[in-house]
Design a protein around this motif. Structure first.
Motif, PDB file in Angstrom:
ATOM      1  N   GLY A  43       0.824  -1.215   0.000  1.00  0.00           N
ATOM      2  CA  GLY A  43       0.000   0.000   0.000  1.00  0.00           C
ATOM      3  C   GLY A  43       0.853   1.258   0.000  1.00  0.00           C
ATOM      4  N   ALA A  44       1.911   1.262   0.806  1.00  0.00           N
ATOM      5  CA  ALA A  44       2.805   2.424   0.851  1.00  0.00           C
ATOM      6  C   ALA A  44       3.501   2.617  -0.487  1.00  0.00           C
ATOM      7  CB  ALA A  44       3.833   2.254   1.976  1.00  0.00           C
ATOM      8  N   LEU A  45       3.914   1.528  -1.120  1.00  0.00           N
ATOM      9  CA  LEU A  45       4.561   1.623  -2.429  1.00  0.00           C
ATOM     10  C   LEU A  45       3.596   2.167  -3.474  1.00  0.00           C
ATOM     11  CD1 LEU A  45       7.027   1.163  -4.189  1.00  0.00           C
ATOM     12  CD2 LEU A  45       6.303  -1.210  -4.475  1.00  0.00           C
ATOM     13  N   ALA A  46       2.348   1.706  -3.440  1.00  0.00           N
ATOM     14  CA  ALA A  46       1.342   2.209  -4.380  1.00  0.00           C
ATOM     15  C   ALA A  46       1.125   3.710  -4.172  1.00  0.00           C
ATOM     16  CB  ALA A  46       0.034   1.447  -4.213  1.00  0.00           C
ATOM     17  N   ASP A  47       1.089   4.139  -2.898  1.00  0.00           N
ATOM     18  CA  ASP A  47       0.938   5.570  -2.609  1.00  0.00           C
ATOM     19  C   ASP A  47       2.120   6.367  -3.153  1.00  0.00           C
ATOM     20  OD1 ASP A  47      -1.459   5.081  -1.341  1.00  0.00           O
ATOM     21  OD2 ASP A  47      -0.633   5.199   0.692  1.00  0.00           O
ATOM     22  N   LEU A  48       3.329   5.853  -2.954  1.00  0.00           N
ATOM     23  CA  LEU A  48       4.515   6.537  -3.472  1.00  0.00           C
ATOM     24  C   LEU A  48       4.488   6.626  -4.994  1.00  0.00           C
ATOM     25  CD1 LEU A  48       7.416   5.145  -1.244  1.00  0.00           C
ATOM     26  CD2 LEU A  48       6.621   7.504  -1.382  1.00  0.00           C
ATOM     27  N   GLN A  49       4.071   5.560  -5.656  1.00  0.00           N
ATOM     28  CA  GLN A  49       3.980   5.579  -7.115  1.00  0.00           C
ATOM     29  C   GLN A  49       2.957   6.611  -7.579  1.00  0.00           C
ATOM     30  OE1 GLN A  49       3.147   1.423  -7.797  1.00  0.00           O
ATOM     31  NE2 GLN A  49       5.282   0.998  -8.361  1.00  0.00           N
ATOM     32  N   ARG A  50       1.807   6.643  -6.892  1.00  0.00           N
ATOM     33  CA  ARG A  50       0.775   7.609  -7.242  1.00  0.00           C
ATOM     34  C   ARG A  50       1.280   9.033  -7.050  1.00  0.00           C
ATOM     35  NH1 ARG A  50      -2.187  10.334  -4.170  1.00  0.00           N
ATOM     36  NH2 ARG A  50      -1.901   9.023  -2.344  1.00  0.00           N
ATOM     37  N   LEU A  51       1.951   9.294  -5.916  1.00  0.00           N
ATOM     38  CA  LEU A  51       2.494  10.626  -5.657  1.00  0.00           C
ATOM     39  C   LEU A  51       3.562  11.003  -6.686  1.00  0.00           C
ATOM     40  CD1 LEU A  51       2.770  10.537  -1.764  1.00  0.00           C
ATOM     41  CD2 LEU A  51       1.213  11.932  -3.136  1.00  0.00           C
ATOM     42  N   GLY A  52       4.380  10.036  -7.070  1.00  0.00           N
ATOM     43  CA  GLY A  52       5.392  10.295  -8.076  1.00  0.00           C
ATOM     44  C   GLY A  52       4.775  10.653  -9.418  1.00  0.00           C
ATOM     45  N   GLN A  53       3.707   9.968  -9.788  1.00  0.00           N
ATOM     46  CA  GLN A  53       3.040  10.265 -11.050  1.00  0.00           C
ATOM     47  C   GLN A  53       2.376  11.635 -10.994  1.00  0.00           C
ATOM     48  OE1 GLN A  53       0.496   6.863 -11.475  1.00  0.00           O
ATOM     49  NE2 GLN A  53       2.116   5.577 -12.341  1.00  0.00           N
ATOM     50  N   GLU A  54       1.774  11.971  -9.836  1.00  0.00           N
ATOM     51  CA  GLU A  54       1.170  13.292  -9.696  1.00  0.00           C
ATOM     52  C   GLU A  54       2.224  14.389  -9.779  1.00  0.00           C
ATOM     53  OE1 GLU A  54      -1.049  13.359  -6.036  1.00  0.00           O
ATOM     54  OE2 GLU A  54      -2.471  11.829  -6.740  1.00  0.00           O
ATOM     55  N   PHE A  55       3.376  14.145  -9.151  1.00  0.00           N
ATOM     56  CA  PHE A  55       4.482  15.125  -9.169  1.00  0.00           C
ATOM     57  C   PHE A  55       5.008  15.300 -10.587  1.00  0.00           C
ATOM     58  CE2 PHE A  55       9.011  16.192  -8.793  1.00  0.00           C
ATOM     59  CZ  PHE A  55       8.900  17.383  -8.072  1.00  0.00           C
ATOM     60  N   ASP A  56       5.148  14.202 -11.316  1.00  0.00           N
ATOM     61  CA  ASP A  56       5.648  14.258 -12.703  1.00  0.00           C
ATOM     62  C   ASP A  56       4.660  14.971 -13.615  1.00  0.00           C
ATOM     63  OD1 ASP A  56       7.988  12.995 -12.033  1.00  0.00           O
ATOM     64  OD2 ASP A  56       7.334  11.017 -12.737  1.00  0.00           O
ATOM     65  N   ALA A  57       3.362  14.858 -13.308  1.00  0.00           N
ATOM     66  CA  ALA A  57       2.335  15.476 -14.152  1.00  0.00           C
ATOM     67  C   ALA A  57       2.315  16.992 -13.973  1.00  0.00           C
ATOM     68  CB  ALA A  57       0.979  14.888 -13.836  1.00  0.00           C
ATOM     69  N   ASP A  58       2.785  17.472 -12.840  1.00  0.00           N
ATOM     70  CA  ASP A  58       2.756  18.934 -12.568  1.00  0.00           C
ATOM     71  C   ASP A  58       3.824  19.673 -13.272  1.00  0.00           C
ATOM     72  OD1 ASP A  58       0.582  18.675 -10.905  1.00  0.00           O
ATOM     73  OD2 ASP A  58       1.784  18.488  -9.092  1.00  0.00           O
TER      74      ASP A  58
END
Length: 149
Positions: free
Chosen positions: A134-149
């Motif tokens: 779950g923590a890894l999935a959250d980190l991946q999601r945050l990384g994708q959101e950061f890359d999209a900005d």
């Protein structure tokens, strides 16, 4: 070949090779109905037909040995020493003892020694793995959101 168990040492080159050969042969024989094979010794031939789950277990063990890995069987109901439990969790013994003291894993004492049920260690490991995923999935999601900005 060493007399020492594979839970205490890595497999020898000969054991790796033989496990690899056996794994390949048994993988071809494993079907959804099971693992049929025969054993021959001193002229006597015995037919064996393992159910699919046991056939897969045998194949998994051989595959690990073929990779040169040490293998340990832990019966679900076994009581483990703190060293065995720490090895199962891939943590140090002092770290495990601190988790036991914090109540994260139940234990009891035999004299002055702590004992932990394998089922409790495996349940803790499964829960830890779920939390890590779950923590890894959250980190991946945050990384994708950061890359999209």
């Amino acid at each position: 070949m060493s007399d020492q168990e594979l839970s205490q040492r890595p497999p020898t080159e000969t054991e790796v090779r033989q496990a690899s050969e056996a794994a390949r042969a048994l993988a071809k024989a494993l079907t959804p109905k099971g693992l049929p094979f025969s054993v021959q010794r001193n002229g006597d031939r015995t037919e064996v037909d393992l159910p699919p789950a046991l056939g897969q277990l045998v194949l998994d063990v051989l595959t690990h040995v073929a990779r040169g890995e040490m293998v340990t069987f832990v019966p679900y109901g076994a009581e483990l020493t703190t060293k065995e439990a720490a090895d199962l969790l891939n943590v140090s013994r002092p770290f495990l003892v601190s988790m036991l003291s914090e109540g994260k894993i139940p234990f009891h004492k035999v004299g002055s020694h702590r004992r932990v049920r394998a089922s409790d260690v495996l349940a803790f490991r499964a829960q830890r793995d779920v939390e890590r995923s779950g923590a890894l999935a959250d980190l991946q999601r945050l990384g994708q959101e950061f890359d999209a900005d």
